[in-house]
Write an enzyme that holds these catalytic residues in place. Structure first.
Site, PDB file in Angstrom:
ATOM      1  NE  ARG A  46       0.181   1.483   3.357  1.00  0.00           N
ATOM      2  CZ  ARG A  46       1.087   2.384   3.633  1.00  0.00           C
ATOM      3  NH1 ARG A  46       2.361   1.996   3.788  1.00  0.00           N
ATOM      4  NH2 ARG A  46       0.822   3.660   3.745  1.00  0.00           N
ATOM      5  N   GLY A  47       0.251   2.408  -0.125  1.00  0.00           N
ATOM      6  CA  GLY A  47       1.021   3.646  -0.272  1.00  0.00           C
ATOM      7  C   GLY A  47       1.116   3.949  -1.762  1.00  0.00           C
ATOM      8  CB  ALA A  48       0.232   6.991  -3.683  1.00  0.00           C
ATOM      9  NE  ARG A  89      -6.179   0.738  -1.750  1.00  0.00           N
ATOM     10  CZ  ARG A  89      -5.566   1.266  -0.682  1.00  0.00           C
ATOM     11  NH1 ARG A  89      -4.273   1.087  -0.520  1.00  0.00           N
ATOM     12  NH2 ARG A  89      -6.228   1.978   0.202  1.00  0.00           N
ATOM     13  CG  ASP A 236      -3.321   7.845  -1.609  1.00  0.00           C
ATOM     14  OD1 ASP A 236      -3.119   8.268  -0.460  1.00  0.00           O
ATOM     15  OD2 ASP A 236      -3.053   6.690  -1.979  1.00  0.00           O
ATOM     16  CE  LYS A 247      -5.203   5.420   4.428  1.00  0.00           C
ATOM     17  NZ  LYS A 247      -6.233   4.566   3.743  1.00  0.00           N
TER      18      LYS A 247
HETATM   19  O1  MRU Z   1      -4.554   3.081   2.195  1.00  0.00           O
HETATM   20  P1  MRU Z   1      -3.082   3.333   2.092  1.00  0.00           P
HETATM   21  O2  MRU Z   1      -2.294   2.812   3.233  1.00  0.00           O
HETATM   22  O3  MRU Z   1      -2.532   2.892   0.740  1.00  0.00           O
HETATM   23  O4  MRU Z   1      -2.980   4.896   2.122  1.00  0.00           O
HETATM   24  C1  MRU Z   1      -1.732   5.500   2.026  1.00  0.00           C
HETATM   25  C2  MRU Z   1      -1.810   6.953   2.185  1.00  0.00           C
HETATM   26  O5  MRU Z   1      -2.848   7.548   2.326  1.00  0.00           O
HETATM   27  C3  MRU Z   1      -0.535   7.688   2.068  1.00  0.00           C
HETATM   28  O6  MRU Z   1      -0.585   8.810   2.881  1.00  0.00           O
HETATM   29  C4  MRU Z   1      -0.372   8.087   0.618  1.00  0.00           C
HETATM   30  O7  MRU Z   1      -0.412   6.971  -0.231  1.00  0.00           O
HETATM   31  C5  MRU Z   1       0.848   8.843   0.398  1.00  0.00           C
HETATM   32  S1  MRU Z   1       2.258   7.785   0.252  1.00  0.00           S
HETATM   33  C6  MRU Z   1       3.497   8.784  -0.159  1.00  0.00           C
END
Ligand code: MRU
Length: 349
Positions: A46-48, A89, A236, A247
């Protein structure tokens, strides 16, 4: 170890299984693009930025899986895989960005199907390598804004685990720490998936950066107390006007920071900026299973009544007026965001 990487020996995609942290550090393997899409959907990864690179490698798996002997057949299999990966996603711009970067290779290509397979893997690998370089650049730029003695509220996990390596806002905090600046991090636990309490705290342990976990609803208390110097998070997707989707809980955090004159920084690669969307209301927001909210256990007892219903939007949109600056790998962008984001996107890498 990188968060996501290609195993050249076994022709597989590998990633750190983020569902298992902090309990155990395990590597998850994908042999097909369908498994990759599932891994993204179920948040193995996870994480963009991390899911952008992962999806790019997912196309390399699709190319490997395809039995097509001619270009037309391979392209049709790749298009199918792209659509499955893209729908895994919906909110993170990097997912579509990573897929687009790989698919660009096939535009006007007229070599053999096998050569295209090789080119796709090479491009996916480049995307992953570039992610590390640009995250380090962002970390360096972000670290300049952090002062010795700062207490910073950090939301979700935007560290090495959210990218291929280093991460965005947590990368900046780590860079500042390595420069010798004394920093204290208040880690929002980040309900319902607890990316803060599980992943950010785990990363901060590795780096030796002092931190305390706070429940999300404590942030306002600390912001009002005067001890917090900055709020930092990632994104994201950023709309053309600088509205930031991140988030769930980011909006409330930014509102409380704004009310208390605490600067708010979004640390974001330019691949997360989506200029096709005029404002944040147009960003698709993923709604996940209600079980993520309801399945809470205290001393092995379920904390919510059987039959209870819940809502679970995974992201919210923070309007640009609450953001002090957007830190990118190309520099720091201040308001007016609409104009300044457009300018920075035009800059060469
Ligand atoms: O649902 P997630 O854990 O994928 O959400 C991640 C976030 O919201 C991060 O803050 C976002 O992807 C930024 S990562 C540089």
């Amino acid at each position: 170890m990188r968060t996501v990487f290609w195993d050249y020996e076994n022709h597989q995609l590998k990633m750190i299984d983020q569902r298992r942290l902090p309990g155990s550090l395990e590597v998850f393997s994908c042999q097909t693009y369908e498994e990759t899409a599932d891994a993204i959907r179920s948040m193995v990864i996870r994480g963009a930025p991390a899911i952008g690179a992962c999806a790019a490698f997912g196309l390399a798996l699709a190319a490997q899986q395809s039995s097509a002997i001619n270009l037309l057949g391979l392209m049709s299999d790749l298009e199918k895989a792209k659509s499955v990966l893209q729908n895994s996603r919906p909110t993170a711009a990097n997912l579509a960005w990573g897929l687009k970067q790989v698919m660009k290779i096939s535009v006007g290509y007229n070599g053999s199907a096998d050569d295209l397979r090789t080119l796709i893997l090479t491009r996916a690998q480049e995307i992953a390598d570039e992610d590390v370089v640009l995250n380090m650049r962002m970390a360096e730029i972000g670290a300049e804004l952090i002062e010795d003695g700062d207490t910073i509220i950090h939301h979700c996990n935007i560290g090495a685990l959210a990218a291929v390596d280093w991460g965005t806002a947590l990368g900046a905090i780590r860079f500042a720490h390595e420069l010798g600046k004394r920093i204290h991090v208040l880690v929002d636990e980040t309900r319902p998936r607890l990316q803060g309490a599980r992943l950010t705290a785990w990363e901060l342990e590795q780096y030796g950066i002092p931190y305390e976990i706070i429940c999300d609803n404590m942030a306002g208390y600390f912001l009002k107390s005067g001890i917090v110097a900055k709020v930092m998070f990632g994104a994201d997707r950023v709309a053309a006007n600088g509205d930031v989707a991140n988030k769930i809980g980011t909006y409330m955090l930014a509102l409380a920071a704004h009310e208390n004159n605490v600067p708010v920084y979004a640390v974001v690669p330019t691949s997360s900026v989506d200029c096709t969307l005029q404002n944040g209301d147009l960003i698709p927001i993923e709604e996940r299973s209600q079980d993520e909210v309801l399945d809470i256990y205290i001393k092995n007892e379920r904390a919510t009544p059987i039959g209870a219903n819940a809502r679970n939007p995974a992201f919210d949109v923070t309007p640009n007026r609450l953001i002090t600056a957007i830190i990118t790998e190309k520099g720091v962008v201040y308001p007016p965001f609409e104009q300044n984001l457009r300018e920075i996107l035009k800059m060469d890498d």
